[in-house]
Design a protein around this motif. Structure first.
Motif, PDB file in Angstrom:
ATOM      1  N   ALA A 124       0.825  -1.207   0.000  1.00 17.79           N
ATOM      2  CA  ALA A 124       0.000   0.000   0.000  1.00 17.79           C
ATOM      3  C   ALA A 124       0.860   1.259   0.000  1.00 17.79           C
ATOM      4  CB  ALA A 124      -0.932   0.011   1.208  1.00 17.79           C
ATOM      5  N   LEU A 125       1.966   1.188   0.727  1.00 23.03           N
ATOM      6  CA  LEU A 125       2.871   2.342   0.762  1.00 23.03           C
ATOM      7  C   LEU A 125       3.489   2.557  -0.610  1.00 23.03           C
ATOM      8  CD1 LEU A 125       4.369   4.528   2.373  1.00 23.03           C
ATOM      9  CD2 LEU A 125       6.127   2.815   2.878  1.00 23.03           C
ATOM     10  N   GLN A 126       3.937   1.475  -1.207  1.00 19.25           N
ATOM     11  CA  GLN A 126       4.503   1.562  -2.547  1.00 19.25           C
ATOM     12  C   GLN A 126       3.521   2.205  -3.507  1.00 19.25           C
ATOM     13  OE1 GLN A 126       4.381  -2.033  -4.894  1.00 19.25           O
ATOM     14  NE2 GLN A 126       6.412  -1.672  -5.763  1.00 19.25           N
ATOM     15  N   HIS A 127       2.306   1.711  -3.457  1.00 20.79           N
ATOM     16  CA  HIS A 127       1.310   2.207  -4.392  1.00 20.79           C
ATOM     17  C   HIS A 127       0.972   3.679  -4.121  1.00 20.79           C
ATOM     18  CE1 HIS A 127      -1.433   1.665  -7.645  1.00 20.79           C
ATOM     19  NE2 HIS A 127      -2.470   2.061  -6.922  1.00 20.79           N
ATOM     20  N   ASN A 128       0.865   4.038  -2.863  1.00 20.11           N
ATOM     21  CA  ASN A 128       0.617   5.445  -2.527  1.00 20.11           C
ATOM     22  C   ASN A 128       1.697   6.338  -3.098  1.00 20.11           C
ATOM     23  OD1 ASN A 128      -1.691   4.944  -1.106  1.00 20.11           O
ATOM     24  ND2 ASN A 128      -0.751   5.105   0.923  1.00 20.11           N
ATOM     25  N   PHE A 129       2.912   5.909  -2.930  1.00 15.20           N
ATOM     26  CA  PHE A 129       4.017   6.710  -3.421  1.00 15.20           C
ATOM     27  C   PHE A 129       3.940   6.863  -4.937  1.00 15.20           C
ATOM     28  CE2 PHE A 129       8.574   6.622  -4.867  1.00 15.20           C
ATOM     29  CZ  PHE A 129       8.751   7.980  -4.739  1.00 15.20           C
ATOM     30  N   HIS A 130       3.661   5.779  -5.618  1.00 17.05           N
ATOM     31  CA  HIS A 130       3.536   5.852  -7.076  1.00 17.05           C
ATOM     32  C   HIS A 130       2.404   6.783  -7.477  1.00 17.05           C
ATOM     33  CE1 HIS A 130       5.699   1.704  -7.493  1.00 17.05           C
ATOM     34  NE2 HIS A 130       6.520   2.707  -7.210  1.00 17.05           N
ATOM     35  N   LYS A 131       1.332   6.721  -6.723  1.00 19.64           N
ATOM     36  CA  LYS A 131       0.198   7.594  -7.032  1.00 19.64           C
ATOM     37  C   LYS A 131       0.578   9.068  -6.868  1.00 19.64           C
ATOM     38  CE  LYS A 131      -4.083   6.039  -5.496  1.00 19.64           C
ATOM     39  NZ  LYS A 131      -4.976   5.174  -4.667  1.00 19.64           N
ATOM     40  N   VAL A 132       1.300   9.345  -5.790  1.00 20.31           N
ATOM     41  CA  VAL A 132       1.691  10.736  -5.551  1.00 20.31           C
ATOM     42  C   VAL A 132       2.556  11.250  -6.701  1.00 20.31           C
ATOM     43  CG1 VAL A 132       3.144  12.200  -4.097  1.00 20.31           C
ATOM     44  CG2 VAL A 132       1.487  10.664  -3.052  1.00 20.31           C
ATOM     45  N   MET A 133       3.493  10.432  -7.124  1.00 17.13           N
ATOM     46  CA  MET A 133       4.354  10.864  -8.237  1.00 17.13           C
ATOM     47  C   MET A 133       3.538  11.039  -9.508  1.00 17.13           C
ATOM     48  SD  MET A 133       8.085   9.152  -8.225  1.00 17.13           S
ATOM     49  CE  MET A 133       9.001  10.620  -8.552  1.00 17.13           C
ATOM     50  N   SER A 134       2.666  10.103  -9.767  1.00 13.71           N
ATOM     51  CA  SER A 134       1.869  10.181 -10.988  1.00 13.71           C
ATOM     52  C   SER A 134       0.977  11.414 -10.983  1.00 13.71           C
ATOM     53  CB  SER A 134       1.027   8.920 -11.131  1.00 13.71           C
ATOM     54  OG  SER A 134       0.095   9.051 -12.173  1.00 13.71           O
ATOM     55  N   ARG A 135       0.387  11.698  -9.830  1.00 13.20           N
ATOM     56  CA  ARG A 135      -0.479  12.876  -9.753  1.00 13.20           C
ATOM     57  C   ARG A 135       0.312  14.151  -9.996  1.00 13.20           C
ATOM     58  NH1 ARG A 135      -2.435  11.501  -4.652  1.00 13.20           N
ATOM     59  NH2 ARG A 135      -3.776   9.669  -4.815  1.00 13.20           N
ATOM     60  N   GLU A 136       1.552  14.112  -9.569  1.00 13.11           N
ATOM     61  CA  GLU A 136       2.415  15.254  -9.833  1.00 13.11           C
ATOM     62  C   GLU A 136       2.630  15.422 -11.344  1.00 13.11           C
ATOM     63  OE1 GLU A 136       3.448  17.217  -7.485  1.00 13.11           O
ATOM     64  OE2 GLU A 136       5.085  18.360  -8.391  1.00 13.11           O
ATOM     65  N   VAL A 148      12.894   6.867 -13.520  1.00 16.95           N
ATOM     66  CA  VAL A 148      12.203   7.248 -14.760  1.00 16.95           C
ATOM     67  C   VAL A 148      11.094   8.256 -14.469  1.00 16.95           C
ATOM     68  CG1 VAL A 148      10.655   6.400 -16.558  1.00 16.95           C
ATOM     69  CG2 VAL A 148      12.760   5.165 -16.059  1.00 16.95           C
ATOM     70  N   MET A 149      10.334   7.996 -13.431  1.00 13.22           N
ATOM     71  CA  MET A 149       9.249   8.924 -13.090  1.00 13.22           C
ATOM     72  C   MET A 149       9.813  10.284 -12.678  1.00 13.22           C
ATOM     73  SD  MET A 149       6.086   7.163 -11.153  1.00 13.22           S
ATOM     74  CE  MET A 149       4.798   7.958 -12.082  1.00 13.22           C
ATOM     75  N   SER A 150      10.849  10.251 -11.883  1.00 13.83           N
ATOM     76  CA  SER A 150      11.424  11.503 -11.408  1.00 13.83           C
ATOM     77  C   SER A 150      11.987  12.324 -12.565  1.00 13.83           C
ATOM     78  CB  SER A 150      12.528  11.207 -10.391  1.00 13.83           C
ATOM     79  OG  SER A 150      13.252  12.372 -10.081  1.00 13.83           O
ATOM     80  N   ARG A 151      12.645  11.633 -13.481  1.00 10.15           N
ATOM     81  CA  ARG A 151      13.209  12.349 -14.632  1.00 10.15           C
ATOM     82  C   ARG A 151      12.107  12.979 -15.466  1.00 10.15           C
ATOM     83  NH1 ARG A 151      16.125   7.883 -16.439  1.00 10.15           N
ATOM     84  NH2 ARG A 151      17.814   7.441 -14.968  1.00 10.15           N
ATOM     85  N   GLU A 152      10.987  12.306 -15.489  1.00 11.97           N
ATOM     86  CA  GLU A 152       9.830  12.874 -16.194  1.00 11.97           C
ATOM     87  C   GLU A 152       9.383  14.167 -15.500  1.00 11.97           C
ATOM     88  OE1 GLU A 152       8.679  11.624 -18.936  1.00 11.97           O
ATOM     89  OE2 GLU A 152       6.714  12.564 -19.185  1.00 11.97           O
ATOM     90  N   LEU A 153       9.418  14.182 -14.196  1.00 10.94           N
ATOM     91  CA  LEU A 153       9.066  15.399 -13.462  1.00 10.94           C
ATOM     92  C   LEU A 153      10.030  16.529 -13.788  1.00 10.94           C
ATOM     93  CD1 LEU A 153       8.249  13.994  -9.889  1.00 10.94           C
ATOM     94  CD2 LEU A 153       6.634  14.902 -11.561  1.00 10.94           C
ATOM     95  N   VAL A 154      11.295  16.186 -13.880  1.00 14.39           N
ATOM     96  CA  VAL A 154      12.304  17.200 -14.171  1.00 14.39           C
ATOM     97  C   VAL A 154      12.154  17.703 -15.611  1.00 14.39           C
ATOM     98  CG1 VAL A 154      14.778  17.639 -14.359  1.00 14.39           C
ATOM     99  CG2 VAL A 154      13.887  16.314 -12.454  1.00 14.39           C
ATOM    100  N   ARG A 155      11.863  16.778 -16.513  1.00 16.93           N
ATOM    101  CA  ARG A 155      11.590  17.169 -17.894  1.00 16.93           C
ATOM    102  C   ARG A 155      10.439  18.166 -17.934  1.00 16.93           C
ATOM    103  NH1 ARG A 155       8.243  16.414 -22.279  1.00 16.93           N
ATOM    104  NH2 ARG A 155       6.669  15.630 -20.840  1.00 16.93           N
ATOM    105  N   ASP A 156       9.391  17.867 -17.190  1.00 13.85           N
ATOM    106  CA  ASP A 156       8.236  18.753 -17.157  1.00 13.85           C
ATOM    107  C   ASP A 156       8.625  20.139 -16.630  1.00 13.85           C
ATOM    108  OD1 ASP A 156       6.775  16.666 -18.087  1.00 13.85           O
ATOM    109  OD2 ASP A 156       5.670  16.302 -16.239  1.00 13.85           O
ATOM    110  N   GLN A 157       9.507  20.155 -15.643  1.00 13.18           N
ATOM    111  CA  GLN A 157       9.979  21.442 -15.130  1.00 13.18           C
ATOM    112  C   GLN A 157      10.622  22.276 -16.231  1.00 13.18           C
ATOM    113  OE1 GLN A 157      12.815  20.942 -12.002  1.00 13.18           O
ATOM    114  NE2 GLN A 157      11.274  20.507 -10.437  1.00 13.18           N
ATOM    115  N   SER A 158      11.460  21.616 -17.045  1.00 14.71           N
ATOM    116  CA  SER A 158      12.122  22.369 -18.110  1.00 14.71           C
ATOM    117  C   SER A 158      11.102  22.914 -19.094  1.00 14.71           C
ATOM    118  CB  SER A 158      13.091  21.493 -18.895  1.00 14.71           C
ATOM    119  OG  SER A 158      13.792  20.670 -18.039  1.00 14.71           O
ATOM    120  N   LEU A 159      10.089  22.100 -19.360  1.00 16.62           N
ATOM    121  CA  LEU A 159       9.085  22.556 -20.305  1.00 16.62           C
ATOM    122  C   LEU A 159       8.315  23.744 -19.741  1.00 16.62           C
ATOM    123  CD1 LEU A 159       7.913  22.215 -23.046  1.00 16.62           C
ATOM    124  CD2 LEU A 159       6.347  20.488 -22.159  1.00 16.62           C
TER     125      LEU A 159
END
Lengths: 261, 261
Positions: free
Chosen positions: A151-163, B159-170
DNA sequence: ATATCGTATTGACATGGATCAAAGCGACAG
DNA sequence: CTGTCGCTTTGATCCATGTCAATACGATAT
């Protein structure tokens, strides 16, 4: 406005959203997700008692920041994520030539620092816009624990995705909207986020300057100021410096959708 | 140009980056990360033999898409991530009023679909800009396996984090840059990504229209076209429709940094 | 009260990019 | 080869927002 049963944004400071009765100021200094009133907004959402206990032991001390203090700077080595316990932040990116851009405003319950995961180095600055407090979440340990707790893993993934999705909206805003639409979108977004945290949807105090709003929205501060004045003339909002009261939220929404160009 | 030892962008189609000798067309239909020439760019990077084998068994069939076909659409239920094996994609977001914005262009080795994790629903459209092929990575299984394999977990987070950083540049681009700077940044970014994949940094074939470039950069297609012409007049690039040759990359970089306003 | 400083508002004017419109070009079908 | 279609280029004009400048406001210190 429906202020009666909600804390007034103006004096709330470290007060709690009204969904909990535990006052933050009495909680121990060591972070404790299990007791945190924000945990429905945070990565601890939906965890069992035992899982929360494990998370508690992972989350390090809290860190207090005064207004204008940096939580981290671009270039700092990445070690931890930060869950905002109280307060208000901005993140911004600096270009060599001095131009900068605010990339986001973050409030209680949101996670800061994910930009550093990919490169082990933070790519932006995070600055407190008012006195604030964060929970420090050492990242290596978060990864380890999220291998144990699904659940923690999934929450974290969700937070990143929502970002990522949030960033998409901002790109949309920056790429296709005109000044007044941008500001309307900004106000509605603020309102919605304050609401989620138990504050009035209609009345709030902006922690950032016109210049910071402008930077975030890709506008100059004068344009922001003019748009505020225009909204006021049209009876959509009441502005007094940083204090905003939304009078006609539907009108603001109309500004967003009814622009065929 | 240093074309001699690199595949010509124009005719490469499904050809491989020159770092591998395995022709894609002979590889089995079932995805196989262990044999994939792109795996240094992908989430399989740095995994051991045994770990790669596990990943192989997770990654489902490949999926081929013709030019203009959707990989997924906004609103589709989210089930899997997609690793681009060959080809070229764009992602875009639609507003109710018809306005849309291209939020990214993706090429071989990049991951699509992460926007859907947070809400279980895709928030944008992904469209193939040329005939393409992707590996289907069922997400629930990826989460499960990344609880077992630390390196996989970390790769995915990167990969997700780099996507966030890419978005920042955009955002930076959309918020602070002028038309010519945006286009220069775009060309340099394309060049850099082609280079990473073993193609010429100086000569490439754009898969998207001027309108799509414009949408991505927050400009109208006419403005994009004019900027291309201007760059050509100034001897920075040679343009012929979608074929681009960068003549003075340093000049393009100068355009980016030397703008104090 | 008065001075000071950062922030916000407002006005006048300049301009970069959007808009509208007309050719031009290349690929492909017949 | 000829026509059609989608895409691109180029020109003329317009307008939203940037720029520059003056003033006002509010908090804090003296």
């Amino acid at each position: 406005m429906d202020q009666s049963d909600r804390p007034n944004e103006r004096e709330r400071e470290a007060a709690l959203p009204n969904k909990s009765a535990v006052p933050i100021s009495l909680v121990t200094i060591k972070a404790a997700c299990s007791q945190c009133s924000l945990h429905e907004l945070c990565i601890s959402e939906g965890l069992s008692k035992e899982e929360l206990a494990k998370l508690d032991s992972l989350v390090g001390a809290r860190r207090k920041l005064k207004r204008q203090q940096n939580l981290y700077r671009a270039g700092d080595p990445f070690e931890a994520l930060y869950a905002i316990r109280s307060g208000f932040f901005k993140t911004d990116v600096l270009l060599e030539d001095g131009r900068d851009q605010v990339t986001g405003f973050q409030m209680a319950g949101e996670i800061l620092g994910m930009d550093g995961i990919g490169t082990e180095v933070h790519s932006c600055n995070a600055v407190a816009l008012e006195d604030s407090e964060v929970c420090v979440i050492p990242f290596a340990q978060l990864e380890q624990l999220s291998r144990e707790i699904q659940a923690l893993q999934h929450n974290f993934h969700k937070v990143m995705s929502r970002e990522l999705v949030r960033d998409q909206s901002l790109m949309m805003l920056l790429g296709t909207m005109r000044a007044e639409e941008r500001l309307a979108a900004f106000l509605l977004n603020m309102s919605q986020r304050f609401t989620t945290r138990g504050y009035s949807p209609a009345e709030f105090h902006l922690r950032m300057t016109r210049e910071e709003i402008g930077s975030y929205l890709g506008l100059k501060l004068e344009t922001v100021s003019r748009a505020f004045s225009r909204f006021q003339e049209e009876g959509l909002i009441a502005v007094q410096q940083k204090h905003i009261r939304i009078i006609d939220g539907a009108g603001l929404k109309r500004l967003l959708n009814a622009r065929p160009r």
